[in-house]
Design a protein around this motif. Structure first.
Motif, mmCIF file in Angstrom:
data_model
loop_
_atom_site.group_PDB
_atom_site.id
_atom_site.type_symbol
_atom_site.label_atom_id
_atom_site.label_comp_id
_atom_site.label_asym_id
_atom_site.label_seq_id
_atom_site.Cartn_x
_atom_site.Cartn_y
_atom_site.Cartn_z
ATOM 1 N N LEU A 175 8.923 21.624 5.169
ATOM 2 C CA LEU A 175 8.014 20.700 5.152
ATOM 3 C C LEU A 175 8.778 19.175 4.899
ATOM 4 C CD1 LEU A 175 4.959 22.297 3.195
ATOM 5 C CD2 LEU A 175 5.509 22.442 5.459
ATOM 6 N N SER A 176 8.280 17.906 5.203
ATOM 7 C CA SER A 176 8.451 16.784 4.848
ATOM 8 C C SER A 176 7.453 16.045 4.392
ATOM 9 C CB SER A 176 9.202 16.049 6.272
ATOM 10 O OG SER A 176 10.198 16.901 6.799
ATOM 11 N N CYS A 177 7.867 15.051 3.640
ATOM 12 C CA CYS A 177 6.831 14.027 2.959
ATOM 13 C C CYS A 177 7.632 12.637 2.898
ATOM 14 C CB CYS A 177 6.658 14.261 1.363
ATOM 15 S SG CYS A 177 5.564 13.423 0.646
ATOM 16 N N ALA A 178 6.924 11.730 3.753
ATOM 17 C CA ALA A 178 7.514 10.616 4.019
ATOM 18 C C ALA A 178 6.811 9.556 3.073
ATOM 19 C CB ALA A 178 7.307 10.012 5.498
ATOM 20 N N ALA A 179 7.244 8.905 2.150
ATOM 21 C CA ALA A 179 6.976 7.916 1.292
ATOM 22 C C ALA A 179 7.182 6.427 1.520
ATOM 23 C CB ALA A 179 7.418 8.274 -0.104
ATOM 24 N N SER A 180 6.160 5.846 1.702
ATOM 25 C CA SER A 180 6.225 4.231 1.977
ATOM 26 C C SER A 180 5.251 3.381 0.967
ATOM 27 C CB SER A 180 5.774 3.805 3.405
ATOM 28 O OG SER A 180 4.415 4.290 3.527
ATOM 29 N N GLY A 181 5.957 2.021 0.806
ATOM 30 C CA GLY A 181 5.200 1.306 -0.301
ATOM 31 C C GLY A 181 5.502 1.508 -1.763
ATOM 32 N N VAL A 182 6.576 2.483 -1.775
ATOM 33 C CA VAL A 182 6.881 2.549 -3.333
ATOM 34 C C VAL A 182 8.442 2.486 -3.624
ATOM 35 C CG1 VAL A 182 5.216 4.508 -3.518
ATOM 36 C CG2 VAL A 182 7.526 5.173 -2.550
ATOM 37 N N THR A 183 8.813 1.956 -4.691
ATOM 38 C CA THR A 183 10.074 2.074 -5.206
ATOM 39 C C THR A 183 10.502 3.402 -5.223
ATOM 40 O OG1 THR A 183 9.699 0.044 -5.803
ATOM 41 C CG2 THR A 183 11.947 1.231 -6.512
ATOM 42 N N PHE A 184 11.212 4.000 -4.550
ATOM 43 C CA PHE A 184 11.249 5.481 -4.548
ATOM 44 C C PHE A 184 11.829 6.035 -5.813
ATOM 45 C CE2 PHE A 184 10.380 8.908 -1.981
ATOM 46 C CZ PHE A 184 11.496 9.896 -2.068
ATOM 47 N N ASP A 185 12.939 5.665 -6.407
ATOM 48 C CA ASP A 185 13.484 5.865 -7.755
ATOM 49 C C ASP A 185 12.507 5.645 -8.953
ATOM 50 O OD1 ASP A 185 16.872 4.558 -7.228
ATOM 51 O OD2 ASP A 185 15.821 6.319 -6.376
ATOM 52 N N GLU A 229 0.826 -1.233 0.034
ATOM 53 C CA GLU A 229 -0.085 -0.118 0.035
ATOM 54 C C GLU A 229 0.731 1.036 -0.146
ATOM 55 O OE1 GLU A 229 -2.338 0.242 3.444
ATOM 56 O OE2 GLU A 229 -3.355 2.261 2.674
ATOM 57 N N VAL A 230 0.722 1.845 -0.789
ATOM 58 C CA VAL A 230 1.350 3.475 -1.178
ATOM 59 C C VAL A 230 0.848 4.367 0.102
ATOM 60 C CG1 VAL A 230 1.998 5.390 -2.567
ATOM 61 C CG2 VAL A 230 2.002 2.976 -3.460
ATOM 62 N N GLN A 231 1.734 4.871 0.595
ATOM 63 C CA GLN A 231 1.282 6.133 1.504
ATOM 64 C C GLN A 231 2.351 7.057 1.600
ATOM 65 O OE1 GLN A 231 0.734 4.380 5.723
ATOM 66 N NE2 GLN A 231 -1.251 3.770 5.252
ATOM 67 N N LEU A 232 1.699 8.390 1.575
ATOM 68 C CA LEU A 232 2.380 9.526 1.653
ATOM 69 C C LEU A 232 2.055 10.397 3.052
ATOM 70 C CD1 LEU A 232 2.167 10.714 -2.251
ATOM 71 C CD2 LEU A 232 3.975 9.645 -1.072
ATOM 72 N N GLN A 233 2.967 10.733 3.723
ATOM 73 C CA GLN A 233 2.886 11.696 4.951
ATOM 74 C C GLN A 233 3.376 13.064 5.050
ATOM 75 O OE1 GLN A 233 0.841 10.084 7.686
ATOM 76 N NE2 GLN A 233 0.819 12.062 8.637
ATOM 77 N N ALA A 234 2.405 13.841 4.960
ATOM 78 C CA ALA A 234 3.267 15.309 4.696
ATOM 79 C C ALA A 234 3.358 15.722 6.237
ATOM 80 C CB ALA A 234 2.480 16.233 3.838
ATOM 81 N N SER A 235 4.246 16.443 6.828
ATOM 82 C CA SER A 235 4.300 17.292 7.801
ATOM 83 C C SER A 235 5.246 18.497 7.792
ATOM 84 C CB SER A 235 5.002 16.093 8.982
ATOM 85 O OG SER A 235 6.243 15.787 8.463
ATOM 86 N N GLY A 236 5.076 19.109 9.078
ATOM 87 C CA GLY A 236 5.809 20.228 9.082
ATOM 88 C C GLY A 236 5.507 21.559 8.740
ATOM 89 N N GLY A 237 3.912 21.915 8.800
ATOM 90 C CA GLY A 237 3.312 22.938 8.655
ATOM 91 C C GLY A 237 3.165 23.682 9.998
ATOM 92 N N GLY A 238 2.573 24.897 9.727
ATOM 93 C CA GLY A 238 2.657 25.765 11.043
ATOM 94 C C GLY A 238 2.306 26.957 10.737
ATOM 95 N N LEU A 239 1.995 27.981 11.859
ATOM 96 C CA LEU A 239 2.234 29.401 11.838
ATOM 97 C C LEU A 239 3.479 30.182 11.740
ATOM 98 C CD1 LEU A 239 0.440 31.870 11.780
ATOM 99 C CD2 LEU A 239 0.365 31.592 14.139
ATOM 100 N N VAL A 240 3.957 30.980 10.666
ATOM 101 C CA VAL A 240 5.022 31.731 10.723
ATOM 102 C C VAL A 240 4.898 33.188 10.315
ATOM 103 C CG1 VAL A 240 5.448 30.885 8.323
ATOM 104 C CG2 VAL A 240 7.494 31.481 9.681
#
Length: 129
Positions: A20-30, A1-12
């Protein structure tokens, strides 16, 4: 299962920075390009930046050129979006997305949102004093 998780937002504050970060799982990244999009209230979702995981080719939308930097850590399946000199008009929900076997990036055009295969949930970025 492909999952993407974005994080790092906020008030500035205007002129500030966020990463911001995006973590990908379930994929062959290349095999993928990872893109960042944003959507402000009442607006269309727009492309911000894109990176090809195989050759690290990067593309940016005109409003963020010179201020935002996209990078990847292929060993960790992570993509970052460093956002500097933030402006109130950068306020939006930011999404990351994965595009399988991207073609045509060498021509310099950001892929549209319709070309992406997988999406993560958004992370809110608010630029305000």
């Amino acid at each position: 299962e492909v999952q993407l998780q974005a994080s790092g937002g906020g008030l500035v504050q205007p002129g500030g920075s966020l990463r911001l970060s995006c973590a990908a799982s379930g994929v062959t990244f290349d095999d993928y390009a990872i893109g960042w999009f944003r959507q402000a209230p009442g607006m269309e979702r727009e492309a911000v930046s894109c990176i090809s995981s195989s050759d690290a080719r990067t593309l940016y939308a005109d409003p963020v050129k010179g201020r935002f930097t996209i990078s990847s850590d292929n060993a960790k399946n992570l993509v970052y979006l460093q956002m500097n000199s933030l402006k109130p008009e950068d306020t939006a929900v930011y999404y990351c997305a994965a595009l399988y076997k991207p073609v045509g990036l060498e021509y310099g055009a950001l892929p549209s949102r319709y070309e992406y295969d997988y999406w993560g949930q958004g992370t809110q970025v608010t630029v305000s004093s």
